[in-house]
Motif scaffolding. Structure first.
Motif, short mmCIF file in Angstrom:
data_model
loop_
_atom_site.label_atom_id
_atom_site.label_comp_id
_atom_site.label_asym_id
_atom_site.label_seq_id
_atom_site.Cartn_x
_atom_site.Cartn_y
_atom_site.Cartn_z
N LEU A 43 -5.07 1.41 -2.68
CA LEU A 43 -4.67 2.44 -3.65
C LEU A 43 -5.36 3.77 -3.34
O LEU A 43 -4.72 4.82 -3.37
N PHE A 44 -6.65 3.72 -3.04
CA PHE A 44 -7.35 4.95 -2.69
C PHE A 44 -6.80 5.57 -1.41
O PHE A 44 -6.59 6.78 -1.34
N VAL A 45 -6.56 4.73 -0.40
CA VAL A 45 -6.07 5.23 0.89
C VAL A 45 -4.71 5.88 0.73
O VAL A 45 -4.42 6.92 1.35
N GLY A 46 -3.84 5.32 -0.11
CA GLY A 46 -2.52 5.91 -0.31
C GLY A 46 -2.62 7.33 -0.83
O GLY A 46 -1.93 8.24 -0.35
N ALA A 47 -3.47 7.54 -1.82
CA ALA A 47 -3.65 8.90 -2.35
C ALA A 47 -4.30 9.80 -1.32
O ALA A 47 -3.95 10.98 -1.19
N TRP A 48 -5.24 9.27 -0.56
CA TRP A 48 -5.95 10.06 0.45
C TRP A 48 -5.01 10.50 1.57
O TRP A 48 -5.05 11.65 2.01
N VAL A 49 -4.14 9.59 2.02
CA VAL A 49 -3.21 9.93 3.11
C VAL A 49 -2.20 10.98 2.67
O VAL A 49 -1.82 11.86 3.45
N ASP A 50 -1.76 10.94 1.42
CA ASP A 50 -0.79 11.92 0.93
C ASP A 50 -1.36 13.34 0.94
O ASP A 50 -0.61 14.32 0.85
N ARG A 97 -6.59 15.24 -8.37
CA ARG A 97 -7.60 14.20 -8.37
C ARG A 97 -7.01 12.88 -7.87
O ARG A 97 -5.85 12.56 -8.14
N VAL A 98 -7.85 12.12 -7.17
CA VAL A 98 -7.38 10.86 -6.59
C VAL A 98 -6.88 9.91 -7.67
O VAL A 98 -5.83 9.27 -7.52
N GLY A 99 -7.62 9.80 -8.76
CA GLY A 99 -7.21 8.89 -9.83
C GLY A 99 -5.84 9.25 -10.38
O GLY A 99 -5.02 8.37 -10.65
N ARG A 100 -5.59 10.53 -10.54
CA ARG A 100 -4.29 10.98 -11.05
C ARG A 100 -3.19 10.66 -10.05
O ARG A 100 -2.09 10.25 -10.44
N GLN A 101 -3.47 10.84 -8.76
CA GLN A 101 -2.47 10.54 -7.74
C GLN A 101 -2.15 9.04 -7.68
O GLN A 101 -1.00 8.65 -7.50
N ILE A 102 -3.19 8.21 -7.83
CA ILE A 102 -2.96 6.77 -7.83
C ILE A 102 -2.06 6.38 -9.00
O ILE A 102 -1.13 5.59 -8.87
N ARG A 103 -2.33 6.96 -10.17
CA ARG A 103 -1.49 6.67 -11.34
C ARG A 103 -0.06 7.11 -11.13
O ARG A 103 0.88 6.45 -11.59
N GLN A 104 0.15 8.22 -10.41
CA GLN A 104 1.51 8.67 -10.12
C GLN A 104 2.25 7.63 -9.28
O GLN A 104 3.42 7.34 -9.53
N SER A 115 6.43 13.52 -0.72
CA SER A 115 5.07 13.88 -1.15
C SER A 115 4.28 12.71 -1.72
O SER A 115 3.06 12.80 -1.89
N ILE A 116 4.96 11.60 -2.02
CA ILE A 116 4.27 10.46 -2.65
C ILE A 116 4.43 9.18 -1.82
O ILE A 116 4.09 8.09 -2.28
N GLN A 117 4.94 9.33 -0.58
CA GLN A 117 5.17 8.15 0.27
C GLN A 117 3.92 7.31 0.47
O GLN A 117 3.96 6.08 0.39
N GLY A 118 2.80 7.96 0.77
CA GLY A 118 1.57 7.21 1.04
C GLY A 118 1.14 6.36 -0.13
O GLY A 118 0.73 5.20 0.04
N ARG A 119 1.23 6.92 -1.33
CA ARG A 119 0.80 6.17 -2.52
C ARG A 119 1.72 5.00 -2.81
O ARG A 119 1.26 3.92 -3.20
#
Length: 424
Positions: free
Chosen positions: A69-76, A210-217, A352-356
């Motif tokens: 989950l963290f990596v998905g947000a980080w890669v995006d 923020r990473v947490g917000r991106q993960i939730r998205q 824009s959200i593929q990684g997550r």
């Protein structure tokens, strides 16, 4: 792209796509070979016991559950090719340290566990980034072609990699054999860094979120969209059941059927050509019969052929031929499923959200593989290998059953449109 449109030109004429394909193929070969060689180093060179091997294998798989989950947000937030190149470089360095430590006499189980975790973590970064990179490299109309090639080589590597790893350990000492994995990662590094097509940086709003917000998205998009939700659930059902089955299957072949190591390698290698055939069919059949029909039919057939394995007995030529036929067919049909699922997921998901989305589905699906492996081991110990193999083969039917009842089964010959990105 509509079914009536003329087919786009072959991606094999695109030099940058060829570089991506070579890099991805080499990376998967290195990763799959390493998953076999690292435990063999522990057994052969360090005399590890069964508990230590279990810990080592769990640590190899743990980063999928811990980091996805963290990596998905980080890669995006970054250029996917840069992430792949850095992951390849890191894995090359980490694995190259193993034979050096062995020659210096400092290689032990804790160090090998650390190596397994670092390689597993960097593999999570690479896998999320490569699935994101295709969407950024090719047009929507060429996604099916691209996934057909990439998923075909990935499936082939899943079979060829372990076979290669076992062969290298037989020819060389186990600590030296790990250099082969490092070589494949270095090859991937050199190929991907030669991609010339510019890849724009994600928008500032994405990079600053923020990473947490991106993960939730990412989670919210999968929960909200029926197709992505179906992809996630069916993937989780399959990965859990398949991990349980393969744990029993890899014990069943040598212990119950008494196959030699060479025969086991031959049987498993038959899945590779099947995957290549499936990848070729995946670029044609959905346009002719519809994505949903082909997806569900292929899933049923892939799981169905495994039901015949528990009935086999002995190590005769006929048994080996039957196992090779089963693995070939499983390779064909499971590859069809893989390519269609990935293509649908990419078509539905905003760039824009593929990684997550990739990371979330990997987290839900691949994150269950350690639990599936534990279940397979427990069943084998409690019920015996033949009975356990039959039960785990039956559980594979859960995935196609869910697909048949989901919106995936109703997909036609055109890919669905992209859904809106969730707010907040």
């Amino acid at each position: 792209m509509k079914a009536s449109d003329p087919p786009p030109p072959s991606l094999w004429r695109d030099a940058d796509f060829r570089r991506l394909w070579i890099g991805q193929t080499a990376s998967h070969l290195g990763a799959q070979a390493g998953q076999v060689i690292l435990p063999l180093i522990a057994v052969v060179a360090l005399s590890a016991d069964t508990q230590q091997i279990g810990v080592l294998r769990a640590v190899q798989q743990a980063p999928i559950l811990l980091l996805s989950l963290f990596v998905g947000a980080w890669v995006d937030r970054r250029r996917s090719r840069n992430v792949m190149v850095l992951a390849d470089f890191g894995r090359t360095v980490v694995l190259a340290a193993v034979p050096v430590a062995y020659l210096l006499g400092i290689l032990d189980i804790p160090l090998l566990v650390l190596v397994a975790f670092l390689v597993g973590a960097l593999t999570v970064y690479f896998d999320v980034a490569y699935q994101t990179s295709l969407v950024r490299l090719v047009s929507r109309g060429r996604l099916a072609q691209g996934n057909s090639a990439l998923e075909g080589s990935r499936s082939a590597a899943q079979i060829a990699g372990p076979a290669l790893g076992g062969a290298l350990v037989s020819l060389l000492t186990a600590p030296v054999a790990i250099v082969a994995s490092a070589f494949f990662f270095a090859l991937s590094f050199l190929s991907i860094r030669r991609i010339r097509r510019p890849e724009p940086m994600p928008a500032p709003a994405v990079r600053q979120a923020r990473v947490g917000r991106q993960i939730r998205q990412g989670l919210r998009l999968i929960v909200r969209d029926a197709l992505l939700r179906a992809v996630g659930i069916s993937s989780a059902l399959f990965q859990f059941s398949f991990a349980a089955l393969m744990t029993v299957y890899l014990l069943f072949l040598p212990r119950t059927l008494h196959l030699s190591g060479a025969a086991v390698g031959l049987v498993l290698a038959a899945m590779g050509p099947g995957a290549l055939v499936g990848s070729l069919l995946s670029a044609r059949l959905p346009k002719r019969y519809g994505y949903g029909v082909v997806l569900v039919s292929a899933a049923v057939l892939a799981d169905g052929v495994m039901l015949g394995v528990p009935a086999l007995r002995g190590s005769s030529t006929g048994t080996i031929a039957a196992l090779m036929a089963v693995n070939f067919l499983f390779g064909v049909f499971s590859q069809l499923v893989d390519v269609i699922v990935v293509t649908v997921r990419q078509a539905v998901t905003p760039i824009s959200i593929q990684g997550r989305v990739v990371a979330t589905i990997n987290f839900v699906g691949m994150g269950l593989t350690p639990l599936g492996s534990l279940l397979g081991g427990c069943l084998a110990g409690a019920l015996g290998l033949r009975t356990s193999l039959l039960l785990t083969a039956v559980t594979l039917a859960l995935s196609p059953l869910f697909m048949a009842l989901s919106p995936l089964a109703r997909l036609g010959r055109d890919l669905p449109g992209t859904v809106g990105e969730p707010d907040g």
